[in-house]
Design an enzyme around this catalytic site. Sequence first.
Site, PDB file in Angstrom:
ATOM      1  N   HIS A   1      -2.429  -0.924  -3.256  1.00 31.75           N
ATOM      2  CA  HIS A   1      -3.541  -0.039  -3.183  1.00 31.75           C
ATOM      3  C   HIS A   1      -3.200   1.158  -3.945  1.00 31.75           C
ATOM      4  O   HIS A   1      -2.266   1.911  -3.802  1.00 31.75           O
ATOM      5  CB  HIS A   1      -3.781   0.464  -1.580  1.00 31.75           C
ATOM      6  CG  HIS A   1      -4.029  -0.965  -0.895  1.00 31.75           C
ATOM      7  ND1 HIS A   1      -3.909  -0.766   0.598  1.00 31.75           N
ATOM      8  CD2 HIS A   1      -4.644  -1.841  -0.911  1.00 31.75           C
ATOM      9  CE1 HIS A   1      -4.332  -1.737   1.114  1.00 31.75           C
ATOM     10  NE2 HIS A   1      -4.941  -2.559   0.109  1.00 31.75           N
TER      11      HIS A   1
ATOM     12  N   SER B   1       0.817  -1.131  -0.148  1.00 28.34           N
ATOM     13  CA  SER B   1      -0.040  -0.016  -0.059  1.00 28.34           C
ATOM     14  C   SER B   1       1.001   1.001  -0.066  1.00 28.34           C
ATOM     15  O   SER B   1       1.788   1.354  -0.856  1.00 28.34           O
ATOM     16  CB  SER B   1      -1.036   0.067   1.067  1.00 28.34           C
ATOM     17  OG  SER B   1      -1.908   1.090   1.338  1.00 28.34           O
ATOM     18  N   THR B   2       0.757   2.155   0.999  1.00 34.78           N
ATOM     19  CA  THR B   2       1.598   3.416   0.972  1.00 34.78           C
ATOM     20  C   THR B   2       3.108   3.025   0.916  1.00 34.78           C
ATOM     21  O   THR B   2       3.721   2.221   1.675  1.00 34.78           O
ATOM     22  CB  THR B   2       1.402   4.013   2.228  1.00 34.78           C
ATOM     23  OG1 THR B   2      -0.108   4.218   2.504  1.00 34.78           O
ATOM     24  CG2 THR B   2       1.844   5.582   2.224  1.00 34.78           C
TER      25      THR B   2
ATOM     26  N   ASP C   1      -4.810  -4.647   6.032  1.00 30.93           N
ATOM     27  CA  ASP C   1      -5.317  -5.234   4.704  1.00 30.93           C
ATOM     28  C   ASP C   1      -4.141  -6.663   4.797  1.00 30.93           C
ATOM     29  O   ASP C   1      -3.014  -6.245   4.297  1.00 30.93           O
ATOM     30  CB  ASP C   1      -5.334  -4.416   3.557  1.00 30.93           C
ATOM     31  CG  ASP C   1      -5.834  -5.339   2.620  1.00 30.93           C
ATOM     32  OD1 ASP C   1      -6.917  -6.103   2.699  1.00 30.93           O
ATOM     33  OD2 ASP C   1      -5.902  -4.947   1.310  1.00 30.93           O
TER      34      ASP C   1
ATOM     35  N   MET D   1      -0.199   1.174   5.179  1.00 29.38           N
ATOM     36  CA  MET D   1      -0.972   1.514   6.363  1.00 29.38           C
ATOM     37  C   MET D   1      -2.034   0.626   6.360  1.00 29.38           C
ATOM     38  O   MET D   1      -2.923   0.237   5.511  1.00 29.38           O
ATOM     39  CB  MET D   1      -1.252   2.907   5.944  1.00 29.38           C
ATOM     40  CG  MET D   1      -2.077   3.849   7.260  1.00 29.38           C
ATOM     41  SD  MET D   1      -2.194   5.385   7.021  1.00 29.38           S
ATOM     42  CE  MET D   1      -0.849   5.990   6.863  1.00 29.38           C
TER      43      MET D   1
END
Length: 357
Positions: free
Chosen positions: A201, A175-176, A297, A294
């Site tokens: 993401h 993600s991030t 998930d 972050m």
Amino acid sequence: MYTVLVIDDSASMRRVLKDLINSIDEFEVIGVANDAYEAREKIKEFEPDLVTIDINMPKMDGVTFLRNLMRLHPMPAVVISGESVRGNDIFDDGAVGFIPKPETGESMDSFSERIKDTLLSLTFLLKRYTLKKPKPLKAVVSYHNNTDYKVHPDEVIPLRASKFPGTKVIAIGSSTGGVESLLRVFKRLPNDLPPILITQHIPYGFSNSFAQRLNDNSDVDVCEAKDAMVLERGHAYLAPGNMHLTIEKYGNELRTKLLDTKKVSQHKPSVDVLFRSINNSVGGSAMAVMMTGMGDDGTIAMKELFDNGAYTIAQNEESCVVFGMPMKAIQAGAVKDIVHLDEIASYIIDFSRGKRK
């Protein structure tokens, strides 16, 4: 015509940005907001194609708002701020552009040209976004506390873990900070590996260009996943920015299957959905990699993979942009090895050659 929401706590800057953006062909400001909470309501009301975000804002700073926006309602965002030092960081947080506010002595014409050049350079991405633009939100979404909207993977893909050895498959969740981190990993990968599935993401409409960027910087053939693609060695498949990526068995083949359902673990695509489908299809023959990001998930399904004998690794805190997803997986007892970002590629190679399991 692309619609824009301007978010800035300065009334004079809101007026300036509105006038400058409205002077650009193809762009129209449909609303302004002076903080993140007003912006949240305006996004639900107007569903803009693009938002501009200032970093220094009251109540919630622009970086926090940007991260929450990318988790809950991903969309193109350009940061316009005087904090030029954050120019590189905000791309890891999900922004597609950064424009420094005018410095002392800079003419308004020069600032206007910088805004125009940036926005026009993004039109190819905005075209993709508007084609895949999400429907207006019906629920009241909180950008401050998103825990009320957590959907368990069971609601989308039931667990039917395979207990028999299957084809080796590598699954990656991030993600991030994942965009640049994945590039660093893929630059080190050869083209003879088992199929790789990736859930990153990423905002609507940007996954195809990111897949192409990975492809251009790797010996692995990388593409944005489409429905019913047969998994092949030396190939990697990236989840589209608005669909869950899963795999299913068809005879002796493994094929991709895209799911257009609700968000899971607050995301679509969701790492939990990908990892669950990997467990259902190949079980303990899989390798799962949890990278920077972050939230949590992927934790649920990674623990299921671990319990089913799959080989699982997580990126270490030192090399993460955000140590959220890896930390949660580690805390859940879902990880066998904790690895620095620059070592992930060698662990993947070792797994593919039977040296790690």
